[in-house]
Design an enzyme around this catalytic site. Sequence first.
Site, PDB file in Angstrom:
ATOM      1  N   GLN A 194      20.746  46.825  64.563  1.00  0.00           N
ATOM      2  CA  GLN A 194      19.289  46.048  64.739  1.00  0.00           C
ATOM      3  C   GLN A 194      18.553  46.899  65.418  1.00  0.00           C
ATOM      4  O   GLN A 194      17.442  46.327  65.827  1.00  0.00           O
ATOM      5  CB  GLN A 194      19.668  44.728  65.374  1.00  0.00           C
ATOM      6  CG  GLN A 194      20.470  43.653  64.461  1.00  0.00           C
ATOM      7  CD  GLN A 194      20.749  42.299  65.245  1.00  0.00           C
ATOM      8  OE1 GLN A 194      21.804  41.963  65.452  1.00  0.00           O
ATOM      9  NE2 GLN A 194      19.855  41.681  65.786  1.00  0.00           N
ATOM     10  N   PHE A 225      22.931  38.895  62.840  1.00  0.00           N
ATOM     11  CA  PHE A 225      22.739  37.743  63.775  1.00  0.00           C
ATOM     12  C   PHE A 225      22.919  37.985  65.208  1.00  0.00           C
ATOM     13  O   PHE A 225      23.299  37.045  65.852  1.00  0.00           O
ATOM     14  CB  PHE A 225      23.719  36.430  63.169  1.00  0.00           C
ATOM     15  CG  PHE A 225      23.734  36.262  61.874  1.00  0.00           C
ATOM     16  CD1 PHE A 225      22.768  35.470  61.267  1.00  0.00           C
ATOM     17  CD2 PHE A 225      24.865  36.736  60.933  1.00  0.00           C
ATOM     18  CE1 PHE A 225      22.782  35.310  59.965  1.00  0.00           C
ATOM     19  CE2 PHE A 225      24.754  36.553  59.683  1.00  0.00           C
ATOM     20  CZ  PHE A 225      23.732  35.883  59.031  1.00  0.00           C
ATOM     21  N   GLU A 229      22.982  44.108  67.476  1.00  0.00           N
ATOM     22  CA  GLU A 229      21.733  44.599  68.367  1.00  0.00           C
ATOM     23  C   GLU A 229      22.431  45.582  69.351  1.00  0.00           C
ATOM     24  O   GLU A 229      21.436  46.633  69.445  1.00  0.00           O
ATOM     25  CB  GLU A 229      21.347  43.258  69.184  1.00  0.00           C
ATOM     26  CG  GLU A 229      20.225  43.657  70.098  1.00  0.00           C
ATOM     27  CD  GLU A 229      19.419  42.381  70.675  1.00  0.00           C
ATOM     28  OE1 GLU A 229      18.741  42.439  71.450  1.00  0.00           O
ATOM     29  OE2 GLU A 229      19.682  41.398  70.340  1.00  0.00           O
ATOM     30  N   ARG A 307      17.517  33.390  79.271  1.00  0.00           N
ATOM     31  CA  ARG A 307      16.989  32.714  78.279  1.00  0.00           C
ATOM     32  C   ARG A 307      17.826  31.315  78.087  1.00  0.00           C
ATOM     33  O   ARG A 307      17.181  30.145  78.090  1.00  0.00           O
ATOM     34  CB  ARG A 307      17.304  33.238  76.909  1.00  0.00           C
ATOM     35  CG  ARG A 307      16.405  32.371  75.697  1.00  0.00           C
ATOM     36  CD  ARG A 307      16.480  33.114  74.381  1.00  0.00           C
ATOM     37  NE  ARG A 307      15.598  34.169  74.518  1.00  0.00           N
ATOM     38  CZ  ARG A 307      14.240  33.797  73.874  1.00  0.00           C
ATOM     39  NH1 ARG A 307      13.819  32.746  73.372  1.00  0.00           N
ATOM     40  NH2 ARG A 307      13.171  34.792  73.970  1.00  0.00           N
ATOM     41  N   ARG A 339      22.155  34.768  67.506  1.00  0.00           N
ATOM     42  CA  ARG A 339      21.134  33.810  67.152  1.00  0.00           C
ATOM     43  C   ARG A 339      20.810  32.616  67.941  1.00  0.00           C
ATOM     44  O   ARG A 339      21.779  31.758  68.012  1.00  0.00           O
ATOM     45  CB  ARG A 339      21.332  33.391  65.737  1.00  0.00           C
ATOM     46  CG  ARG A 339      19.936  32.978  64.995  1.00  0.00           C
ATOM     47  CD  ARG A 339      20.320  32.495  63.547  1.00  0.00           C
ATOM     48  NE  ARG A 339      19.162  32.400  62.689  1.00  0.00           N
ATOM     49  CZ  ARG A 339      19.200  31.976  61.274  1.00  0.00           C
ATOM     50  NH1 ARG A 339      20.427  32.139  60.782  1.00  0.00           N
ATOM     51  NH2 ARG A 339      18.104  31.648  60.861  1.00  0.00           N
ATOM     52  N   GLU A 722      15.102  32.246  65.122  1.00  0.00           N
ATOM     53  CA  GLU A 722      16.321  31.638  65.856  1.00  0.00           C
ATOM     54  C   GLU A 722      16.006  30.172  66.018  1.00  0.00           C
ATOM     55  O   GLU A 722      17.204  29.458  65.828  1.00  0.00           O
ATOM     56  CB  GLU A 722      16.386  32.315  67.125  1.00  0.00           C
ATOM     57  CG  GLU A 722      16.821  33.697  67.265  1.00  0.00           C
ATOM     58  CD  GLU A 722      16.811  34.444  68.325  1.00  0.00           C
ATOM     59  OE1 GLU A 722      17.792  34.596  69.273  1.00  0.00           O
ATOM     60  OE2 GLU A 722      15.690  34.522  68.766  1.00  0.00           O
TER      61      GLU A 722
END
Length: 772
Positions: A194, A225, A229, A307, A339, A722
């Site tokens: 990703q 997903f 990353e 987050r 995700r 997401e």
Amino acid sequence: MSKLAHESAKFHVTGEAVYIDDILVNEQLLHGHVVYSPYAHAKIISYNIEEAENLEGVQCILSYKDIPGENQMGPVIHDELVLASDTVTFIGQAIFLIAAESEEIARNAEKLIKIKYKELKPILSIVDAIKSGVLIQPKRKIENGNLRKAFKKAANIIEGELKTGAQEQWYLETQIALVYPGEGKDLLVHSSTQHPSETQAIISEVLGIPKNEIEVQVRRMGGAFGGKETQANHTAAWASLLAHHTRRPVKIRLFRDDDQKMTGKRHRFLTYYKASFDKKGVISGLDLEQHTDAGAATDLTMAILERAMMHADNAYYIPNIRILGFAWFTNLPSNTAFRGFGGPQGMACIETIIDKIARQLKKDPAEIRRINFYRGEERSETPYGQIVEHNRLDIIDEQLMQSSKYIDRRDKIKQFNEKNEFIKRGIAITPVKFGISFTTSFLNQAGALVHVYKDGTILANHGGTEMGQGLHTKIQQITALEFGVSTERIKVNATSTAKVPNTSATAASAGTDLNGMAIKDAVLKLKNRIAIVVAEEFNKNIPKSKLESDEEDIIFVNDNIYDSENTTRKISFKDAVNLVYLNQVSLSATGFYKTPDIHFDREKGKGHPYFYYSFGMAVTEIELDTLTGFFKNLRTDILHDVGEPLNKRLDIGQIEGGYIQGQGWCTTEECKWDDKGNLLNHSPDTYKIPNIQDIPKDFRVQLLEGFPNSANTIRRSKTVAEPPLMLALSCWLAIKDAISAVGNHEIEPEYSLPATNEVILLSVDKIRKQLD
């Protein structure tokens, strides 16, 4: 155009879509294999690879001593070894790399490697990690208001804890990389990543060669997903080491079981909470401690924890709040992006609190949610100081409550449960408010490169990656809409670090927002160049009495270019492009975009980290067999805010898929480890992802209409990606509602996430014992 099919749909269905494992390579191809640790924590006393090296067909076996650059592949903090040196810290940690003429030879070579270990005690749970006191990074804090005062004045206080489990990304295409060495130090890397620029950077550091010697290319991934990353970097770095050493192409494709054992999951969380509220159910204060399992290295844990902390409020205004975040070291693979990126774990706790408040006050949880929503100016400040603007919560709630017939169905469920002893039904409505942007502000940038060819066709390059979500399709649409031409003229090229450098990951639900705006910037440059040449052409042989065309009046519509002041002056797009070429004007342009006005001070826990918020709600009704713990999702109604949709077809697909993936996390997907750190369910026959039978029998998804995003977004759209995953909390709480019905809603069920059959049955059993 808003219903344009996925640009690769035909190729997916026919099997023509080329994934990395489909790329034909010559007879020089070597197969890479990773030898990893069987222990969660151990000292490497000695090893012998001589017999394995002498096996016919083995080209090389590499250890950490053979790394020409840095033995590090941590994407943010350099605390993750490429190959273990003297100690292993999790099962699945790479120790040796083998390059052989076939996979079979490589696996046989592994059996000949002799490693002597001294086993050490591992840390495998969050509770044990807390006792050990070993944080992966310093704790974080977000605080607002006066919590002590709120608790002192409170009419009611509840306390408790919530455990949320891990989740395997379970992309269809496992981690894979194919690396071709070129002349000199050149490497062409096909990676299922990703984040091509980060993969390029890691390879550069590991091999000790400049980034301009390495091209990372991604045509498509077979799912990601979040699991690709950062952790796709591992496979790419390993394959690059082998290719660099042998000067032959090398491919590493992880076997499914190995992939699940070696890679990180969604972070497990243990959250302790204390909340105050009044007799109406309005929350006045909330004290949270979020403890997460980071695994053996930092990876993206701190951004994920951040987050989670920022979404601990979900859709609810809480004037007095303190959120402490702790990331703990464990002897498990480094946990990573998935995700939602911490959002689901944060939201699950506040939704639990709302549900408990409702049960204590004997009110419908939908009512408690509604009175706690963000709304108006006085109830709009988040715990981190950002104001919730363009709030859609009330309008979505009003429309969905009506369209789902929630109140009527709630009454019917009550009647059903009164008549049935062992089969119970439950219903729940849950919202989502999800911030859109990377919280690390500098990552909110994107680049593009657009070429227009003499035949009028257009090639768009951008830094985002396609993993099935439809990003390339939306980029194709944006390019066509901005140029005023048909999508048939547009091709979106494979993502390449040689075309667009220094890109950010396709993550944070920002792929279309960032790359779409970069494409728009490039197209505007090209249109301006074309407009100047076309205006000059229109002005040739015009009588002096006639008004001349001005470049500012040139418009691009339906594959033609007009003067908006005199539409008889017209030229086809294709002819205009040829005209521009003949006038020696460039038909290639770069584009760039950075998200404006976003910032966050981590020390203070304050700022404006998000460009906008995405909103949505879901109502889920389930039927539960209290004797077996099995449930059926009878009906799910979703209303989701996507602004002015770029592609309704793709958006609805993303909402449906996100919800189902979230339902898996909430119900059936349980990662289980033994007391040695072995993952017990590391294959599709033991790890239960949702299948077609888990899809709601009646699945109704609608997009909120008439509420476009602000004018400074890409065509006033909003991301999807997401946020829909968290709508599945409505399924989780509908199951809890059905369990609660066993005790006529008089006893608070013991509950955790995922709500597996075991969790459900234990909860039901405890209620029944209290009733006896």
